[in-house]
Motif scaffolding. Sequence first.
Motif, PDB file in Angstrom:
ATOM      1  N   PRO A  90       2.033  11.797 -13.015  1.00 20.68           N
ATOM      2  CA  PRO A  90       1.495  12.665 -14.074  1.00 20.68           C
ATOM      3  C   PRO A  90       2.505  12.879 -15.191  1.00 20.68           C
ATOM      4  CG  PRO A  90       1.036  13.585 -11.900  1.00 20.68           C
ATOM      5  CD  PRO A  90       1.980  12.448 -11.688  1.00 20.68           C
ATOM      6  N   GLY A  91       2.020  12.832 -16.437  1.00 24.36           N
ATOM      7  CA  GLY A  91       2.863  13.081 -17.601  1.00 24.36           C
ATOM      8  C   GLY A  91       3.580  11.862 -18.133  1.00 24.36           C
ATOM      9  N   LYS A  92       3.545  10.764 -17.402  1.00 19.56           N
ATOM     10  CA  LYS A  92       4.255   9.556 -17.819  1.00 19.56           C
ATOM     11  C   LYS A  92       3.278   8.572 -18.459  1.00 19.56           C
ATOM     12  CE  LYS A  92       7.407   6.016 -15.986  1.00 19.56           C
ATOM     13  NZ  LYS A  92       8.059   5.489 -14.758  1.00 19.56           N
ATOM     14  N   THR A  93       3.675   7.967 -19.577  1.00 16.05           N
ATOM     15  CA  THR A  93       2.841   6.949 -20.213  1.00 16.05           C
ATOM     16  C   THR A  93       2.952   5.653 -19.418  1.00 16.05           C
ATOM     17  OG1 THR A  93       3.133   7.935 -22.402  1.00 16.05           O
ATOM     18  CG2 THR A  93       2.427   5.642 -22.320  1.00 16.05           C
ATOM     19  N   LEU A  94       1.804   5.140 -18.992  1.00 17.96           N
ATOM     20  CA  LEU A  94       1.778   3.970 -18.121  1.00 17.96           C
ATOM     21  C   LEU A  94       1.180   2.769 -18.837  1.00 17.96           C
ATOM     22  CD1 LEU A  94       0.331   5.800 -14.968  1.00 17.96           C
ATOM     23  CD2 LEU A  94       2.741   5.302 -15.447  1.00 17.96           C
ATOM     24  N   HIS A  95       1.743   1.595 -18.603  1.00 17.96           N
ATOM     25  CA  HIS A  95       1.217   0.331 -19.115  1.00 17.96           C
ATOM     26  C   HIS A  95       0.693  -0.454 -17.921  1.00 17.96           C
ATOM     27  CE1 HIS A  95       4.003   1.688 -22.240  1.00 17.96           C
ATOM     28  NE2 HIS A  95       3.276   0.977 -23.093  1.00 17.96           N
ATOM     29  N   LEU A  96      -0.616  -0.667 -17.885  1.00 18.43           N
ATOM     30  CA  LEU A  96      -1.259  -1.244 -16.705  1.00 18.43           C
ATOM     31  C   LEU A  96      -1.958  -2.555 -17.058  1.00 18.43           C
ATOM     32  CD1 LEU A  96      -2.861   2.119 -15.492  1.00 18.43           C
ATOM     33  CD2 LEU A  96      -0.616   1.192 -14.887  1.00 18.43           C
ATOM     34  N   PRO A  97      -1.379  -3.693 -16.663  1.00 19.54           N
ATOM     35  CA  PRO A  97      -2.015  -4.987 -16.965  1.00 19.54           C
ATOM     36  C   PRO A  97      -3.170  -5.275 -16.012  1.00 19.54           C
ATOM     37  CG  PRO A  97       0.011  -5.315 -15.728  1.00 19.54           C
ATOM     38  CD  PRO A  97      -0.092  -3.846 -15.971  1.00 19.54           C
ATOM     39  N   ILE A  98      -4.246  -5.823 -16.548  1.00 17.78           N
ATOM     40  CA  ILE A  98      -5.374  -6.227 -15.710  1.00 17.78           C
ATOM     41  C   ILE A  98      -6.065  -7.429 -16.351  1.00 17.78           C
ATOM     42  CG2 ILE A  98      -6.939  -4.510 -16.758  1.00 17.78           C
ATOM     43  CD1 ILE A  98      -7.002  -5.427 -13.073  1.00 17.78           C
ATOM     44  N   MET A  99      -5.896  -8.597 -15.792  1.00 13.54           N
ATOM     45  CA  MET A  99      -6.549  -9.835 -16.216  1.00 13.54           C
ATOM     46  C   MET A  99      -6.427 -10.110 -17.720  1.00 13.54           C
ATOM     47  SD  MET A  99      -7.217 -10.841 -13.303  1.00 13.54           S
ATOM     48  CE  MET A  99      -8.033 -12.393 -13.663  1.00 13.54           C
ATOM     49  N   GLY A 100      -5.177 -10.106 -18.199  1.00 10.30           N
ATOM     50  CA  GLY A 100      -4.923 -10.433 -19.597  1.00 10.30           C
ATOM     51  C   GLY A 100      -5.028  -9.265 -20.546  1.00 10.30           C
ATOM     52  N   VAL A 101      -5.431  -8.113 -20.034  1.00  8.99           N
ATOM     53  CA  VAL A 101      -5.552  -6.904 -20.856  1.00  8.99           C
ATOM     54  C   VAL A 101      -4.520  -5.894 -20.369  1.00  8.99           C
ATOM     55  CG1 VAL A 101      -7.053  -4.935 -21.395  1.00  8.99           C
ATOM     56  CG2 VAL A 101      -7.997  -7.241 -21.339  1.00  8.99           C
TER      57      VAL A 101
ATOM     58  N   LEU B 172       0.791  -1.229   0.000  1.00  6.39           N
ATOM     59  CA  LEU B 172       0.000   0.000   0.000  1.00  6.39           C
ATOM     60  C   LEU B 172       0.823   1.278   0.000  1.00  6.39           C
ATOM     61  CD1 LEU B 172      -2.977  -1.009   2.212  1.00  6.39           C
ATOM     62  CD2 LEU B 172      -2.728  -1.037  -0.235  1.00  6.39           C
ATOM     63  N   TRP B 173       2.099   1.214  -0.202  1.00  7.21           N
ATOM     64  CA  TRP B 173       2.938   2.380  -0.410  1.00  7.21           C
ATOM     65  C   TRP B 173       2.776   3.436   0.669  1.00  7.21           C
ATOM     66  CZ3 TRP B 173       3.687   3.636  -6.264  1.00  7.21           C
ATOM     67  CH2 TRP B 173       4.005   2.445  -6.922  1.00  7.21           C
ATOM     68  N   LYS B 174       2.723   3.002   1.913  1.00  9.67           N
ATOM     69  CA  LYS B 174       2.825   3.864   3.090  1.00  9.67           C
ATOM     70  C   LYS B 174       1.729   4.904   3.205  1.00  9.67           C
ATOM     71  CE  LYS B 174       7.336   4.657   2.091  1.00  9.67           C
ATOM     72  NZ  LYS B 174       8.611   5.311   2.246  1.00  9.67           N
ATOM     73  N   CYS B 175       0.566   4.680   2.643  1.00  2.00           N
ATOM     74  CA  CYS B 175      -0.443   5.727   2.671  1.00  2.00           C
ATOM     75  C   CYS B 175      -1.349   5.685   3.886  1.00  2.00           C
ATOM     76  CB  CYS B 175      -1.285   5.686   1.409  1.00  2.00           C
ATOM     77  SG  CYS B 175      -0.644   6.760   0.145  1.00  2.00           S
ATOM     78  N   THR B 176      -1.813   4.538   4.282  1.00  2.79           N
ATOM     79  CA  THR B 176      -2.749   4.493   5.393  1.00  2.79           C
ATOM     80  C   THR B 176      -2.585   3.223   6.189  1.00  2.79           C
ATOM     81  OG1 THR B 176      -4.392   3.500   3.936  1.00  2.79           O
ATOM     82  CG2 THR B 176      -4.584   5.860   4.305  1.00  2.79           C
ATOM     83  N   GLU B 177      -3.091   3.260   7.399  1.00  3.18           N
ATOM     84  CA  GLU B 177      -3.190   2.048   8.203  1.00  3.18           C
ATOM     85  C   GLU B 177      -4.525   1.404   7.843  1.00  3.18           C
ATOM     86  OE1 GLU B 177      -2.992   3.425  12.151  1.00  3.18           O
ATOM     87  OE2 GLU B 177      -0.997   4.293  11.934  1.00  3.18           O
ATOM     88  N   GLN B 178      -4.487   0.151   7.373  1.00  2.00           N
ATOM     89  CA  GLN B 178      -5.722  -0.513   6.981  1.00  2.00           C
ATOM     90  C   GLN B 178      -5.734  -1.930   7.554  1.00  2.00           C
ATOM     91  OE1 GLN B 178      -6.633  -0.161   2.866  1.00  2.00           O
ATOM     92  NE2 GLN B 178      -6.153   1.992   2.789  1.00  2.00           N
TER      93      GLN B 178
ATOM     94  N   ARG C  72       0.881  -4.703  -8.987  1.00  2.00           N
ATOM     95  CA  ARG C  72       2.150  -4.578  -9.731  1.00  2.00           C
ATOM     96  C   ARG C  72       2.179  -3.318 -10.607  1.00  2.00           C
ATOM     97  NH1 ARG C  72       1.450 -10.337 -10.022  1.00  2.00           N
ATOM     98  NH2 ARG C  72       0.352 -10.168 -12.004  1.00  2.00           N
ATOM     99  N   TRP C  73       1.136  -2.523 -10.551  1.00  2.00           N
ATOM    100  CA  TRP C  73       1.119  -1.307 -11.380  1.00  2.00           C
ATOM    101  C   TRP C  73       2.181  -0.312 -10.921  1.00  2.00           C
ATOM    102  CZ3 TRP C  73      -4.725   0.351 -12.042  1.00  2.00           C
ATOM    103  CH2 TRP C  73      -5.368  -0.593 -12.847  1.00  2.00           C
ATOM    104  N   PRO C  74       2.763   0.431 -11.865  1.00  2.00           N
ATOM    105  CA  PRO C  74       3.674   1.515 -11.479  1.00  2.00           C
ATOM    106  C   PRO C  74       2.882   2.652 -10.831  1.00  2.00           C
ATOM    107  CG  PRO C  74       3.244   1.578 -13.839  1.00  2.00           C
ATOM    108  CD  PRO C  74       2.595   0.322 -13.327  1.00  2.00           C
ATOM    109  N   ALA C  75       3.584   3.551 -10.188  1.00  2.47           N
ATOM    110  CA  ALA C  75       2.940   4.690  -9.532  1.00  2.47           C
ATOM    111  C   ALA C  75       2.261   5.589 -10.579  1.00  2.47           C
ATOM    112  CB  ALA C  75       3.969   5.488  -8.746  1.00  2.47           C
ATOM    113  N   PRO C  76       1.142   6.235 -10.219  1.00  2.23           N
ATOM    114  CA  PRO C  76       0.410   7.095 -11.162  1.00  2.23           C
ATOM    115  C   PRO C  76       1.075   8.458 -11.338  1.00  2.23           C
ATOM    116  CG  PRO C  76      -0.691   7.116  -9.039  1.00  2.23           C
ATOM    117  CD  PRO C  76       0.444   6.135  -8.914  1.00  2.23           C
TER     118      PRO C  76
END
Length: 579
Positions: A190-201, A5-11, A184-188
Amino acid sequence: MTLTLWKCTEQIFFSMSVNLGFSGMPVSWGTEMPGLELWREETSSERHLQVIYPQHSKLTDKEKTNICYLSFPDSNSGCLGDTQFCFRFRQSSGRRVSLHCLLDQFDKDLPVYLKKDPAYFYGYVYFRQVRDKTLKRGYFQKSLVLISKLPYIHFFHTVLKQIAPEYFEKSEPYLEAACNDVDRWPAPVPGKTLHLPIMGVVMKVRIPTCHDKPGTTQIVQLTQQADTHISVILPTVHEVDLFRCFCPVFLHSQMLWELVLLGEPLVVMAPSPSESSETVLALVNCISPLKYFSDFRPYFTIHDSEFKEYTTRTQAPPSVILGVTNPFFAKTLQHWPHIIRIGDLKPAGEIPKQVKVKKLKNLKTLDSKPGVYTSYKPYLNRDEEIIKQLQKGVQQKRPSEAQSVILRRYFLELTQSFIIPLERYVASLMPLQKSISPWKSPPQLRQFLPEEFMKTLEKTGPQLTSRIKGDWIGLYRHFLKSPNFDGWFKTRRKEMTQKLEALHLEALCEEDLLLWTQKHTEVETVDLVLKLKNKLLQADREHLPVKPDTMEKLRTHIDAIILALPEDLQGILLKTGMT
C-alpha cells in the motif's frame, strides 16, 4: 507451470474433466485460490474444472460448485459478446487457514474497507458468448475467472481485459505466459507506485493506504522519460463508476445510503450479472470510508450454497445485499423489505429514466417495472442540492466520471458527518495517558453507553458539518443496533486497546529496569524478563503501533537484565523466546 507463492498457502495441481481450464495470479496479490477458466459443455449446461494455475491449489467440493455456477450468467440474461462481472462467495468452513500470509503484513496499512475478509473470496469474470455454427450448441461460451482475497475490482477487471480476449484465441500457452509475467510482479505494498507488466502492457497503479486523506485519489501520473513504457495508468484499484450505477435511482440515493448504513436486507434485481454486480458494489462503496460489515453478494444464483439460508421465510431476511438476475427471485424474495429493480445500465453519457419508490405489494409479477420497492421512511430529509447538481450535470452532458466525483464526495461528506460524533465520543472512552503505569496492566477502555452518546449530539452532533435536516437521533439509535456499528466499534476498540498496549510498552522503556531488578529477587527478575519478551512477541504478532526505537530500547533493557543474572539463568533465558 509453478508460480512462486510467497509462503501463503499449500496448493496442489488440480484437474477434473476435459471441459474446463484454470488460471491464476501469485498469492501475494491475494490469490490464495487460483483464478479459473470455465466453459460450458457442448451438449449440456453443466460446468466443469480442468486445469489450475497455479498448480498448487486445493478447492473444496462446495467451493468448486459455487465457482462453476457463479462464473456464467443465468440463461435468461442473454449476454452476447464479452461481459465482465464480479462475484463473492464464502470460504468453506473446513478449509485450513494459512498462517503468516504475506497479505497480512500489508493488511494493516490498508484502509479498513480494502482489508481482506478471511471468510470470503472474490471472483472476477470475463465471459464471452458468440455464435459459432461449428459447435453443437450454436454458441462459443467461455469464462476466464480470477479468484482473489482482495476487493480490487477495477484492477482485476483491467487485468482480465488484458488477458482474456487473447487467451480465448490462443488457449493455454498464452495463459501460461501471462502467469509468468504476473509471477514477476512486486508485492502489493500500500502507498507504493507499482509497475506491473502483463503480456506486453505495463500497468501503473497505486494501492491506497489508511493514511490517505478520505475522498482523495492519489492519481498516478506519467513522469518524464522513465515512464515512456507505461501503457495503462489506473487512477483507482477498487472504485466502480458510481454515477453510472446510481443513475437510474439517484433521486433516492440518500435513502439507499441510509439502508446500506443500517445494514438493511436489500436485493438488486438486474438484467445481467454486470449490472447486478456493479450496482451492489456501488451500494457497498457509498458508505465509504465506513466499512460495510454485513455480507454482500454482487451476483447470486439459485445454485449458491447459501441459497436456502438467504431465501427462507421461516425467519426475517438477513442483513445482506444480494445482486440477482434470475426472474425466479422476484417471487422467492418478494418478502424482503427493500428491493431495487433496474433495467439495462446505459453507456456513459446516456441517462435512463428515473425509477420511482413503490410499495412492495406491487412487486408480484415477473415483468414488474424498474423501481425501488420499499415501505421504508427515511430518517433524513432529502438533500435537494445534490439532486439539482446532478440533474444540471445531466443537462450539460457532464462526463460520468465527473458526476461520479460529485456523488462520491457527497456520500463521503454525509458519512463523515454521521461518523464524526461517534469517533469523538469513542475517543473520550480512552483512559488518560497519565493513568498508564509500567508496573500495572494497561487500563481498560470505558464502556460505550448509548444514552451518554446521545446526550453529546445536542452540542457536537452532525448539524455542525451537515446541512441536512431530519431525525438524526432516530438514525443513530437504529445504527447502534446494526451489524455495521458492531463491526465499526469492534475495530475501533481493537485499535484503541492496541494503542494502550503500545503506550504501556513506551512507559516500560522509560523506567530504569536494571535498577528495579537490583531491589527484587531473582525469581521476580526472571518473571519480568519473560513478561517483557511476551510483550515484544505481542507487539510483533499484533502489529502494535510501537515506534521501532521503542522496541530496540526494550530489547536493550532485556539484554542488560539477563547479563546481570547468574550464568546458568542467562543460558536459560537467552534460549527462551526472543531478545
